[in-house]
Write a protein that holds these residues in place. Structure first.
Motif: not given
Length: 195
Positions: A115-116, A139-140, A144-149, A169-173
Motif C-alpha cells: 500500500t505504501e 517505488p521501493a 526506503l529513502l523517505l519512510l525507511g529513514t 527528510l522530504a527534501a533529502a528524499a
C-alpha cells in the motif's frame, strides 16, 4: 467486525500498553472469538500494527503540484501515525517478529508495504508526467529513502522527530529520487558511476 477488533485493540493499548495486550482481551472487548481475530491477523503484533497505523486507508494524495510537496504531505501523514505512543510501543515488537516469522513478513510485504509503495508509485508517476523527473524510480527505493529513514529515526535512533526534521527528510528524499531518476535516464542499464 474488523472495526470492532481494531477499535478494541487501540483502546486496550491505551489502557494496558502493548506488552500487556492479549488477543483474549481484544476478543472479549470486541465481542468476537479468537478465531475471528486470527483469520484477519497472523499475530498480536500484526493486529496492533493494523489498529494503530492502518485502521483507515491512506488519505488521497495531496496533489501539491511538486515532487517535494507530495513527499512532504505523505511523510507528514506517516509521521503522525508512526510517532503515536502506541505505534512506538509496538514497532520494535513487530520488527522482531518479522525477522523470525517468514509468513508474517510476506503478509506485511503484501499488505502494508505494498500500500505504501503504491502511494510512492503514484507520486513518482505524477512527477514524471509533470517533467519533474527524468524517468521513473523504483517505488521501493523511494519508500526506503523517505519512510525507511523516518522509521529508523523514530524506532532505532529514538530521535525527537519534529516538523523541521520531517521537512528535511522530504527534501533529502526529493534530492535522492531526482538523482536516481537522472542516473537511470542517462544510463538505463545502471552501469554509470554515480554523479
Amino acid at each position: 467486525m474488523d472495526h470492532k477488533i481494531l477499535q478494541a485493540t487501540r483502546e486496550l493499548i491505551d489502557e494496558v500498553g502493548y506488552p500487556a495486550l492479549t488477543v483474549d482481551q481484544v476478543a472479549t472487548r470486541a465481542g468476537v472469538g479468537k478465531a475471528a481475530i486470527y483469520r484477519r491477523h497472523a499475530s498480536k503484533a500484526e493486529m496492533a500494527f493494523a489498529a494503530t497505523m492502518y485502521e483507515q486507508e491512506l488519505p488521497p494524495l495531496a496533489g501539491t503540484g511538486s515532487l517535494h510537496g507530495d513527499l512532504l504531505a505523505l511523510v507528514r501523514t506517516f509521521h503522525v501515525r508512526m510517532a503515536a505512543p502506541a505505534a512506538r510501543q509496538l514497532a520494535p515488537a513487530l520488527i522482531s517478529e518479522l525477522a523470525v516469522n517468514p509468513e508474517l513478513d510476506t503478509r506485511f510485504q503484501d499488505t502494508f508495504l505494498a500500500t505504501e509503495q503504491a502511494a510512492f508509485a503514484d507520486i513518482i508517476e505524477q512527477a514524471v508526467a509533470r517533467g519533474e523527473l527524468a524517468g521513473t524510480v523504483d517505488p521501493a527505493m523511494a519508500h526506503l529513502l523517505l519512510l525507511g529513514t523516518l522509521a529508523s529515526a523514530l524506532y532505532i535512533l529514538n530521535l525527537p522527530v519534529d516538523d523541521a526534521m520531517v521537512t528535511d527528510l522530504a527534501a533529502a528524499a526529493t534530492a535522492g529520487i531526482t538523482a536516481l531518476a537522472d542516473r537511470h535516464h542517462s544510463d538505463p542499464g545502471g552501469t554509470a558511476e554515480p554523479r
